[in-house]
Enzyme design. Structure first.
Site, PDB file in Angstrom:
ATOM      1  CG  ASN A 178      -1.947   1.126   1.096  1.00  0.00           C
ATOM      2  OD1 ASN A 178      -2.856   1.032   0.273  1.00  0.00           O
ATOM      3  ND2 ASN A 178      -1.801   2.200   1.855  1.00  0.00           N
ATOM      4  CE1 TYR A 182      -2.678   6.724   5.015  1.00  0.00           C
ATOM      5  CE2 TYR A 182      -0.544   5.623   5.004  1.00  0.00           C
ATOM      6  CZ  TYR A 182      -1.887   5.627   4.692  1.00  0.00           C
ATOM      7  OH  TYR A 182      -2.436   4.536   4.057  1.00  0.00           O
ATOM      8  NE  ARG A 183      -1.068  15.466  11.067  1.00  0.00           N
ATOM      9  CZ  ARG A 183      -2.294  15.782  11.490  1.00  0.00           C
ATOM     10  NH1 ARG A 183      -3.165  16.329  10.671  1.00  0.00           N
ATOM     11  NH2 ARG A 183      -2.631  15.566  12.737  1.00  0.00           N
ATOM     12  CD1 TRP A 196      -1.545   4.574  11.079  1.00  0.00           C
ATOM     13  CD2 TRP A 196       0.049   4.270   9.532  1.00  0.00           C
ATOM     14  NE1 TRP A 196      -0.596   3.748  11.620  1.00  0.00           N
ATOM     15  CE2 TRP A 196       0.386   3.535  10.687  1.00  0.00           C
ATOM     16  CE3 TRP A 196       0.902   4.213   8.418  1.00  0.00           C
ATOM     17  CZ2 TRP A 196       1.549   2.776  10.769  1.00  0.00           C
ATOM     18  CZ3 TRP A 196       2.050   3.452   8.510  1.00  0.00           C
ATOM     19  CH2 TRP A 196       2.367   2.748   9.679  1.00  0.00           C
ATOM     20  CD  GLU A 242      -2.501   2.861  -2.810  1.00  0.00           C
ATOM     21  OE1 GLU A 242      -1.753   1.863  -2.635  1.00  0.00           O
ATOM     22  OE2 GLU A 242      -3.513   3.072  -2.128  1.00  0.00           O
ATOM     23  CG  ASP A 291      -5.846  18.467   9.057  1.00  0.00           C
ATOM     24  OD1 ASP A 291      -5.773  18.226   7.844  1.00  0.00           O
ATOM     25  OD2 ASP A 291      -5.487  17.663   9.937  1.00  0.00           O
TER      26      ASP A 291
END
Ligand SMILES: Cc1cc2nc3c(=O)[nH]c(=O)nc-3n(C[C@H](O)[C@H](O)[C@H](O)COP(=O)(O)O)c2cc1C
Ligand SMILES: [Mn+2]
Length: 488
Positions: A178, A182-183, A196, A242, A291
């Protein structure tokens, strides 16, 4: 020809008048945000900051910040050849129609295998530009990681491609690999957060490692071909890798190289690769972070990424983004997803005509949906189907209208919806998982949802009055007046 590097992409952007260099000295703490936010809100170009205080590396911002740049990022040129994201959507639709699915299971399987079966599989190569420099004593503080907003908990890596692998092999319909975005909050030279959300695939992989009590290898790539970066944000089913999707988008399989210190592969063309691991059971306070809702997401406990090695290009560009009150760069990435995933949604819900996720709704708060209504309460069926489909589960409000309403025109949707509803009759409430960033939810990750059926009501739905037509001039009169005005 796909891009050879992120630098190659910046050259293309510059040649197309889509990038401005900023050579003045600027701080990665708040200052880059302020410049980029103003440029983003004004619909301006990508920005390459070449003189970032405290770092030798340039910072690229806003590279995805318009539909034209998204088209350029995916290798379709919006202006020159009249091609854009819609053309990519059409390719996906064609691919789906090539193997017409019959049963629902077939449809699901087609979605899963669509990209894996395509000609653009990744391939492993011995080495690549991402290995030009190998740092076994890695130091994140040398990278110009942005502190985005005043109340942020620290600097955050904002465009990371996080590569993980499920610890069990050969699971039916589950891709082993995967890639998610995710920051990562930088705590010190060798540790970061790993944000995540519980609903995401990286978190599912981590749960599988935790259940086994095993350390989880994680590799993070930054930069390289922007098609791969976009693919990391795409809400693909868990069973789709991906890297295959990126190969499909760029029309060439992604070249992958093995990491130095963990058993994972990363794109050979990346600008930076952060290799490391996440321990089972370990948590650390992460956030707050300004955000994409336009609010700070609250601090919470998240897993911790431990860095073991950095490999990089000799002349890397550090890619970053800021999120905040829309419109921001991520809105264009998400709009691209809205367009590219519509054919996939239609494969499961053929009654769908169009979907608009208005940017003010930051994608999980509002969906405007038009359908070809075929039976009583069809609108409600579509709402529940969407709430059951992948990341559409987060959608806080769904408005369903008939096929003759243009959902891309929110003004028309507001007019028609308010005219067509009897609120008590036409509003449905449901409950389900909500996005982790939804600060209004009574409990984190759980919330109610609202569905508004703004379709024309039928007698079979208990509506016994006459339903009026919307006002329209006859075509004959229109033609006559067109001609008359032309003469005048
Ligand atoms: C700039 C940007 C930052 C993001 N940050 C996060 C994040 O910190 N945590 C998260 O769970 N999702 C984040 N997302 C959304 C995920 O990347 C997205 O849901 C993706 O589909 C996840 O991939 P997955 O389904 O393979 O888990 C971000 C998206 C973008 C565009
Ligand atoms: Mn995924």
């Amino acid at each position: 020809m796909p891009y050879k590097s992120l630098r190659d992409f910046t050259k293309k952007l510059e040649a197309e008048g889509e990038l401005r260099r900023v050579d003045a000295e600027i701080s990665p703490a708040l200052e880059i945000t302020e410049v980029t936010d103003r440029v983003c809100k004004a619909g301006g170009p990508a920005l390459l900051f070449t003189n970032v205080r405290g770092s030798q590396f340039p910072v690229l911002m806003n590279a995805f910040g318009s539909m034209r740049r998204m088209a350029l990022a995916l290798g379709v040129d919006a202006r020159q050849a009249g091609r854009g994201i819609e053309d990519v959507a059409r390719e996906i639709e064609d691919l789906l129609h090539k193997q017409p699915p019959t049963t629902l299971m077939d449809k699901v399987r087609t979605l899963i295998e669509l990209f894996h079966l395509s000609r653009y599989a990744p391939r492993t190569v011995k080495t690549g530009p991402c290995k030009e420099v190998v740092e076994h004593e890695p130091d994140l503080t040398k990278i110009p990681v942005l502190t985005c907003w005043p109340q942020d908990g620290g600097p955050f890596i904002t465009l990371p491609m996080v590569f993980t692998r499920h610890p069990e092999t050969g699971q039916r319909n589950v891709a082993r690999r995967n890639v998610g975005m995710y920051r990562m909050q930088v705590y010190d030279a060798r540790t970061t957060g790993m944000h995540w959300h519980v609903h995401k695939v990286g978190a599912a992989h981590y749960r599988a490692y935790e259940a086994r009590g095993e350390r989880m290898p994680v590799a993070v790539a930054l930069g390289g071909d922007p098609a791969m970066t976009y693919a990391a944000t795409a809400p693909l089913p868990e069973s789709v890798d991906e890297v295959y999707f990126a190969g499909f988008l760029r029309k060439k399989g992604v070249e992958m190289v093995k990491c130095e210190t963990c058993d994972l592969e990363v794109p050979a063309d990346a600008d930076f690769v952060l290799e490391g691991y996440v321990e089972p059971g370990e948590r650390r306070r992460e956030g707050p972070f300004g955000d994409h809702t336009g609010y700070y997401s609250l601090a919470d406990d998240y897993p911790v990424f431990h860095l073991t090695c950095i490999t990089r290009r000799a002349d890397p560009i550090y890619p970053a983004t800021i999120v905040g009150r829309p419109p921001m760069e991520d809105c264009f990435m998400a709009k691209t997803t809205e367009r590219l995933f519509l054919p996939m949604l239609k494969a499961v819900l053929p009654e769908l005509i169009d979907i608009n996720l208005p940017i003010e709704g930051v994608f999980h708060n509002l969906a405007l949906v038009s359908i070809r209504k075929q039976y009583p309460f069809h609108a409600r069926k579509v709402m529940h189907a969407l709430w059951g489909l992948g990341q559409m589960m987060f959608t806080k409000a769904i408005v369903v209208v008939d096929e003759d309403v243009n959902v891309q025109d929110p003004s028309e949707v507001v007019w028609r919806t308010l005219a067509n509803i009897d609120p008590k009759r036409d509003i449905t409430f449901a409950e389900g998982p909500t996005d982790v960033l939804d600060h209004a939810a009574q409990h984190p990750t759980l919330s109610s949802k609202i569905g508004i059926d703004a379709t024309r009501k039928w007698p079979a739905e208990g509506f016994s009055r006459q339903w009026p037509d919307p006002i329209q001039m006859t075509p004959e009169v229109k033609r006559r007046i067109d001609a008359l005005l032309d003469e005048m």
